[in-house]
Design an enzyme around this catalytic site. Structure first.
Site, short mmCIF file in Angstrom:
data_model
loop_
_atom_site.label_atom_id
_atom_site.label_comp_id
_atom_site.label_asym_id
_atom_site.label_seq_id
_atom_site.Cartn_x
_atom_site.Cartn_y
_atom_site.Cartn_z
NE ARG A 173 -3.54 -2.53 -0.03
CZ ARG A 173 -3.17 -3.62 -0.71
NH1 ARG A 173 -2.07 -3.60 -1.46
NH2 ARG A 173 -3.90 -4.71 -0.67
CB SER A 223 -9.09 -1.85 3.57
OG SER A 223 -9.63 -2.95 2.89
CD GLU A 293 -5.49 -0.09 2.67
OE1 GLU A 293 -6.16 -0.02 1.62
OE2 GLU A 293 -5.24 -1.16 3.25
#
Length: 301
Positions: A173, A223, A293
């Site tokens: 990520r 998420s 995230e």
């Protein structure tokens, strides 16, 4: 001449909206106003906006299509640039080139129509191509780093550069763009020839899994947490007894504890408070510190 008058003169023809509420544009349905919300139609208009902002010392940021972010209730100062009009996608052999504002899911469907494989993992990931590169978006064992051939960016100084996957220093990520301040303009994806029916079956399978496991019926930021090494964030949250845990109008999804959903006119502060509380409670229960995230942007109210 005021800044607004100068802006309207120098950026004539560009769609600029003043004091525009951002909740209408975000997947969470929260967020205050942008001083100047801009919708460039091409990379040249985007470059003009960045040049003007730099010359006038006005802060600016690009939001992609605001799918994995939370905009605070006080909004964002300066320019907020949404690139959804930069959405051209073309196919050349086994390569797909997509502008930054192209819808990621639609781009995977274009790959399917041309029987190109490698993009199936992204068939249900909301967001833009540019945002996917920025975050190295991924799911079900695949990620953008696996298929990116090259990326054209506008640097924070207004120069256009072409970067390789190596230049982007992809991680989980993460991409180097997060530190460089550059803006993704377009991306080339290197795919492989495949069988239309096989690709479609895999995309249908992944879409079904996503619909079964994720609370797609509610506004959310996707998420919330990165996957801790050796663990799953949703499982840790569930084991801490936090499914259904709610602050204000935002709650931890009963369907998938890795998601926080806006169930009753929640605010960005509700999201932030819930995220922080979940981090603390999971730490108490398992000793593991969750890492966000989702990006949180702007000013508190």
């Amino acid at each position: 001449m005021s800044v607004r008058e100068k802006m309207l003169e120098i950026l004539e023809g560009i769609d600029i909206r003043f004091k525009e509420p951002l909740h209408s544009y975000s997947y969470t349905k929260v967020g205050g106003e942008a001083d100047y919300l801009v919708f460039p139609r091409n990379r040249f208009e985007l470059a003009r906006v960045v040049k003007f902002a730099n010359q006038e010392n006005i802060p600016w940021m690009v939001l992609g299509n605001a799918s994995n972010i939370i905009v605070r209730d006080g909004g964002i100062r300066g320019f907020v640039i949404l690139c959804d009009k930069l959405n051209n996608v073309s196919v050349d052999g086994y390569t797909i080139e997509a502008e930054a504002g192209a819808n990621l899911i639609e781009t995977t469907r274009i790959a399917l129509r041309h029987s190109l494989t490698g993009f199936e993992f992204a068939c249900g990931i909301p967001g833009s191509v540019g945002g996917a590169v920025f975050m190295n978006a991924g799911a079900y064992g695949g990620e953008i780093a696996h298929i990116l051939q090259s990326c054209k960016v506008l640097t924070k100084d207004g120069e256009i550069e072409t970067l390789s996957a190596k230049d982007l220093a992809f991680g989980y990520r993460h991409s180097a763009i997060q530190e460089s301040g550059a803006v993704v303009l377009s991306v080339k994806f290197a795919l492989a020839p495949g069988t239309h029916q096989v690709i479609k079956q895999e995309m249908d399978r992944l879409t079904h899994l996503r619909e079964l496991k994720q609370p797609l019926e509610y506004p959310s930021c996707g998420s919330v947490f990165k996957r801790p090494v050796g663990h799953f964030a949703g499982q840790l949250i569930s084991e801490a007894g936090l499914k259904g845990y709610r602050i204000g109008g935002v709650e931890v999804s009963e369907k998938h504890a890795g998601f926080m959903i806006n169930v009753a006119d929640g605010t960005a502060k509700d999201y932030e408070d819930l995220i922080q509380s979940v981090i603390e409670k999971v730490k108490e229960h398992s000793g593991i510190t969750l890492e966000r995230e989702v990006r949180i942007l702007g000013e508190s109210k």
